[in-house]
Motif scaffolding. Structure first.
Motif, PDB file in Angstrom:
ATOM      1  N   TRP A  22       0.843  -1.195   0.000  1.00 36.24           N
ATOM      2  CA  TRP A  22       0.000   0.000   0.000  1.00 36.24           C
ATOM      3  C   TRP A  22       0.879   1.245   0.000  1.00 36.24           C
ATOM      4  O   TRP A  22       1.784   1.375   0.825  1.00 36.24           O
ATOM      5  N   ASP A  23       0.586   2.144  -0.905  1.00 38.17           N
ATOM      6  CA  ASP A  23       1.343   3.390  -0.947  1.00 38.17           C
ATOM      7  C   ASP A  23       1.044   4.244   0.281  1.00 38.17           C
ATOM      8  O   ASP A  23      -0.111   4.411   0.673  1.00 38.17           O
ATOM      9  N   CYS A  34       4.007  -1.685  -6.972  1.00 36.08           N
ATOM     10  CA  CYS A  34       5.078  -2.166  -6.102  1.00 36.08           C
ATOM     11  C   CYS A  34       6.406  -2.305  -6.836  1.00 36.08           C
ATOM     12  O   CYS A  34       7.466  -2.411  -6.204  1.00 36.08           O
ATOM     13  N   ASP A  61       3.446   0.513   3.016  1.00 37.16           N
ATOM     14  CA  ASP A  61       2.893  -0.460   3.959  1.00 37.16           C
ATOM     15  C   ASP A  61       2.842  -1.819   3.272  1.00 37.16           C
ATOM     16  O   ASP A  61       2.368  -1.936   2.137  1.00 37.16           O
ATOM     17  N   TRP A  63       1.536  -5.728   3.679  1.00 38.98           N
ATOM     18  CA  TRP A  63       0.754  -6.759   4.360  1.00 38.98           C
ATOM     19  C   TRP A  63       1.224  -8.100   3.818  1.00 38.98           C
ATOM     20  O   TRP A  63       1.015  -8.415   2.645  1.00 38.98           O
ATOM     21  N   VAL A 195      -0.559   2.365   6.092  1.00 40.29           N
ATOM     22  CA  VAL A 195      -1.454   3.209   5.310  1.00 40.29           C
ATOM     23  C   VAL A 195      -2.647   3.554   6.193  1.00 40.29           C
ATOM     24  O   VAL A 195      -3.151   2.711   6.938  1.00 40.29           O
ATOM     25  N   TYR A 204      -7.026   4.672  -2.867  1.00 38.76           N
ATOM     26  CA  TYR A 204      -5.792   4.165  -2.268  1.00 38.76           C
ATOM     27  C   TYR A 204      -5.141   3.162  -3.220  1.00 38.76           C
ATOM     28  O   TYR A 204      -5.751   2.154  -3.596  1.00 38.76           O
ATOM     29  N   SER A 205      -3.907   3.438  -3.601  1.00 38.58           N
ATOM     30  CA  SER A 205      -3.195   2.599  -4.564  1.00 38.58           C
ATOM     31  C   SER A 205      -2.496   1.440  -3.865  1.00 38.58           C
ATOM     32  O   SER A 205      -1.920   1.604  -2.788  1.00 38.58           O
ATOM     33  N   PHE A 206      -2.549   0.265  -4.510  1.00 42.25           N
ATOM     34  CA  PHE A 206      -1.849  -0.890  -3.956  1.00 42.25           C
ATOM     35  C   PHE A 206      -1.406  -1.827  -5.073  1.00 42.25           C
ATOM     36  O   PHE A 206      -1.866  -1.752  -6.216  1.00 42.25           O
ATOM     37  N   THR A 224      -1.073  -0.853 -11.329  1.00 40.62           N
ATOM     38  CA  THR A 224      -1.440  -0.480  -9.968  1.00 40.62           C
ATOM     39  C   THR A 224      -2.938  -0.694  -9.773  1.00 40.62           C
ATOM     40  O   THR A 224      -3.744  -0.351 -10.637  1.00 40.62           O
ATOM     41  N   THR A 226      -6.460  -0.126  -7.340  1.00 36.94           N
ATOM     42  CA  THR A 226      -6.995   0.993  -6.567  1.00 36.94           C
ATOM     43  C   THR A 226      -8.160   0.538  -5.701  1.00 36.94           C
ATOM     44  O   THR A 226      -9.058  -0.169  -6.176  1.00 36.94           O
TER      45      THR A 226
END
Length: 230
Positions: A22-23, A34, A61, A63, A195, A204-206, A224, A226
């Motif tokens: 997570w950005d 990533c 972040d 996970w 995040v 939220y970008s991940f 990416t 979202t």
């Protein structure tokens, strides 16, 4: 029993894993995901690290679902990434665990590494590969050829590293995971390690990567992704 890849890492007998990045404040993450933190061109380095942000103060972040080391206890390993860009400062480069006050996992060695330290008693088919806190017993060699001795001793994280809960089910060759975490976390360094979903109108970008019995080799999503709240 060991089948290593070209960098010396296990690509056959390792646990299944998922990594979700997570950005937090990393320049370029929204465009590159990533991959912005992946540095594969460090000459002579074969570590499992080589993940770091490009500028001081930038963090991501992470996970980290580990289906042997943390999932059996209903946890995702809550980690983060910063700009540490050499293995001398940190063997995993920028990859680091969130703050913790207890718990975690260790290899199941005795003090002189001549054999296992612990076993499950009574033996557990479900916990064949790891020693559970509730069954943890000093090792006694009651095993016969072909039996599996757990290689990891696990215990639930305490503190901020335990922020993320999960449940997983393996059925017909497919993992189904449910993960939950508070929208906003608190505690020491939460602002740089987690995040914060503190604005539900924001996107939220991940990024995501999947490891199939592999230590570092993985499938990943080029684009990416979202998260939008509705």
């Amino acid at each position: 029993m060991k089948k290593k890849d070209s960098t010396g890492h296990d690509n056959t007998y390792y646990e299944d894993k998922v990594g979700i990045f997570w950005d937090i404040n990393t320049k370029g993450f929204k465009e590159e995901g990533c991959a912005i933190s992946c540095h594969m061109d460090i000459e002579g380095d074969t570590s499992a690290g080589r993940k770091f942000t490009n500028n001081p103060g930038e963090t991501i972040d992470m996970w980290h679902v580990k289906n042997v080391r943390t999932s059996p206890l209903g946890q995702v390993d809550d980690q983060f990434m910063d700009s540490t860009n050499n293995a001398k400062a940190n063997k995993s480069f920028g990859r680091k665990g969130d703050m913790k006050t207890g718990g975690g996992y260790t290899n199941n060695y005795n003090k002189d590494k001549s054999g296992p330290a612990y076993m499950n008693f009574p033996p557990s088919k479900e916990a064949k590969y790891y020693v559970l806190p509730s069954l943890k017993t000093p090792f006694v060699d009651i095993y016969k050829p072909g039996d599996v001795v757990p290689g990891i001793v696990i215990d639930a994280f305490q503190g901020p590293r335990a922020d993320i809960e999960m449940r997983g089910k393996w059925d017909n060759g497919i993992w189904t995971l449910e993960i939950r975490r508070k929208l906003v976390t608190t505690g020491e360094k939460a602002n740089i390690q987690d995040v914060q979903f503190d604005d539900l109108s924001k996107e939220y970008s991940f990024g995501i990567a999947v490891f199939d019995n592999s230590q570092i080799n993985h499938l990943f999503h080029d684009d990416t992704l979202t998260l939008k709240f509705k």
